[in-house]
Write a protein that holds these residues in place. Sequence first.
Motif, PDB file in Angstrom:
ATOM      1  N   ASN A  97       0.874  -1.170   0.000  1.00  0.00           N
ATOM      2  CA  ASN A  97       0.000   0.000   0.000  1.00  0.00           C
ATOM      3  C   ASN A  97       0.910   1.218   0.000  1.00  0.00           C
ATOM      4  O   ASN A  97       1.485   1.585   1.028  1.00  0.00           O
ATOM      5  CB  ASN A  97      -0.906   0.007   1.218  1.00  0.00           C
ATOM      6  CG  ASN A  97      -1.893   1.174   1.156  1.00  0.00           C
ATOM      7  OD1 ASN A  97      -1.612   2.201   0.515  1.00  0.00           O
ATOM      8  ND2 ASN A  97      -3.020   1.023   1.799  1.00  0.00           N
ATOM      9  N   GLY A  99       0.506   4.345  -0.100  1.00  0.00           N
ATOM     10  CA  GLY A  99       0.006   5.651   0.339  1.00  0.00           C
ATOM     11  C   GLY A  99       1.002   6.352   1.247  1.00  0.00           C
ATOM     12  O   GLY A  99       1.279   7.533   1.087  1.00  0.00           O
ATOM     13  N   TYR A 337      -5.749   7.631  -1.494  1.00  0.00           N
ATOM     14  CA  TYR A 337      -5.290   7.333  -0.128  1.00  0.00           C
ATOM     15  C   TYR A 337      -4.507   6.022  -0.219  1.00  0.00           C
ATOM     16  O   TYR A 337      -3.332   6.047  -0.555  1.00  0.00           O
ATOM     17  CB  TYR A 337      -6.518   7.239   0.779  1.00  0.00           C
ATOM     18  CG  TYR A 337      -6.279   7.530   2.236  1.00  0.00           C
ATOM     19  CD1 TYR A 337      -5.783   8.759   2.647  1.00  0.00           C
ATOM     20  CD2 TYR A 337      -6.579   6.578   3.204  1.00  0.00           C
ATOM     21  CE1 TYR A 337      -5.584   9.028   4.000  1.00  0.00           C
ATOM     22  CE2 TYR A 337      -6.391   6.841   4.558  1.00  0.00           C
ATOM     23  CZ  TYR A 337      -5.892   8.066   4.954  1.00  0.00           C
ATOM     24  OH  TYR A 337      -5.709   8.327   6.288  1.00  0.00           O
ATOM     25  N   SER A 338      -5.185   4.875  -0.031  1.00  0.00           N
ATOM     26  CA  SER A 338      -4.522   3.608  -0.357  1.00  0.00           C
ATOM     27  C   SER A 338      -4.285   3.584  -1.857  1.00  0.00           C
ATOM     28  O   SER A 338      -5.126   4.016  -2.632  1.00  0.00           O
ATOM     29  CB  SER A 338      -5.415   2.426   0.021  1.00  0.00           C
ATOM     30  OG  SER A 338      -5.581   2.373   1.415  1.00  0.00           O
TER      31      SER A 338
END
Length: 463
Positions: A97, A99, A337-338
């Motif tokens: 991830n 982000g 975001y993610s």
Amino acid sequence: MTHDVLRRAADLAIQFRQGLPERRVGAQTDRATLLAALGGPLPEAGTDPVEVIEQLAAAADPGIIGMSGPRYFGFVIGGSLPASVGADWLTSAWDQNAGIYAAGPAASVVEEVAAAWLLELLDLPATASVGFVTGAQMANFSCLAAARHAVLARAGWDVGARGLSGAPEVTVVVSDEAHATVLTALGYLGLGRERNLRIPADAQGRMRVDQLEGVLGRVDGPLIVCLQAGNVNTGAFDDAVRATEAVRRHPNTWVHVDGAFGLWARSSADLASAAAGLEAADSWAVDGHKWLNVPYDSGYAIVADPAAHVAALAPAAGAYIQYAAAERDPFNFVPEYSRRARGFATYAAIRELGREGVASMIERCCTIAAHMADRLRVAEGIEVLNDVVLNQVLVRFHPSAGGDVDAHTRNVVARIQADGGAWLGATTWNGMAAMRISVSNWSTSQADADRAVELILRSATDA
Ligand SMILES: *Cc1c(COP(=O)(O)O)cnc(C)c1O
């Protein structure tokens, strides 16, 4: 189990890639057939993963376009460099991830490195910030979000906190030839798809800067001007030197450049003069999945003032998020975001080619486009409509017996598409039907171009 399914997927992918150069370029089936092969009720029980992959590959195959192959000249669509595809596979396997730094340190650092390389390749300020987005649509959105934030902040208005209601009026200027995604981005941002000043374009699709100068004389307050580097039909560039000079006479301005593919001209010493002056802009939208030949999806939102970039896009604070101290949290530069660790594929593409390889790929595409134009323009009844300044060619076909040129042109394009030996699309240019040639693939050779030209010539005489 994991071993078997990934091996099988790799074998199928390799088989596909090896077949690409000779594969029929267009689709080989229709929706009903694909639906019959892929559809059915929601499965109640699970299936063995290897079987899932094998069935998917077999059923999807006739609906897979040979887009990454050497004779796809449609839209502006790049292929995908081998290292870049490999890195993209690893991106899925690693499943980071990206982000925040805490969730993907390598992903974050690779973006940092690739960002610096991109700025150097494109000859843009080394201090600019780069968001790794899905494409030029979101790059245009991200850059124009930074623009909206910055011009309103200078006018004493915090648009992030207060929104647009009651804000000072922002004047947005675009050309008649602005790409649809710029207008969509303006719509997303509440600036309106139509609430802007439209500057006419010349016969090559360049903004009429003389008209821009006239319009700017009547404008005051926050001002955003959108320029284009690489018209999607002609490849032409707006005159950034003169436009920027006119815009900067105003006190509160932002110049945004949609350079989805055209900005890559700046990576070549031979072509850079076409894209001169663009370094003086405030933001640039560029694609990776077009001319850099990174697999989908890949685009870059580049902003000269990182503070404006972050102020517009960084997510609101989350109590459970572990923010980076000195490191880069990638989500500060994108409207997500993610997110997928999109930097790996770009990093690999640049490493595979190096500075010289990028420049020669861009130059080769332009040389091939010029070659195709030269061969076509001398043929009976074929007209090249644009000055071939980059990798784009517009072609029109005149029927030998006279008659409807638009209908004939569309007919020729349909014949080419039905043949499948190459894929080219149609467009309308200055009110005329035309065929577009876009040479954007790293693997397209002169021989591929000649095969496509032969097909075009054959289809023009048969039609
Ligand atoms: C392709 C293109 C876009 C949109 O890019 P996506 O990557 O499809 O989002 C925007 N502007 C120009 C000039 C383009 O050629």
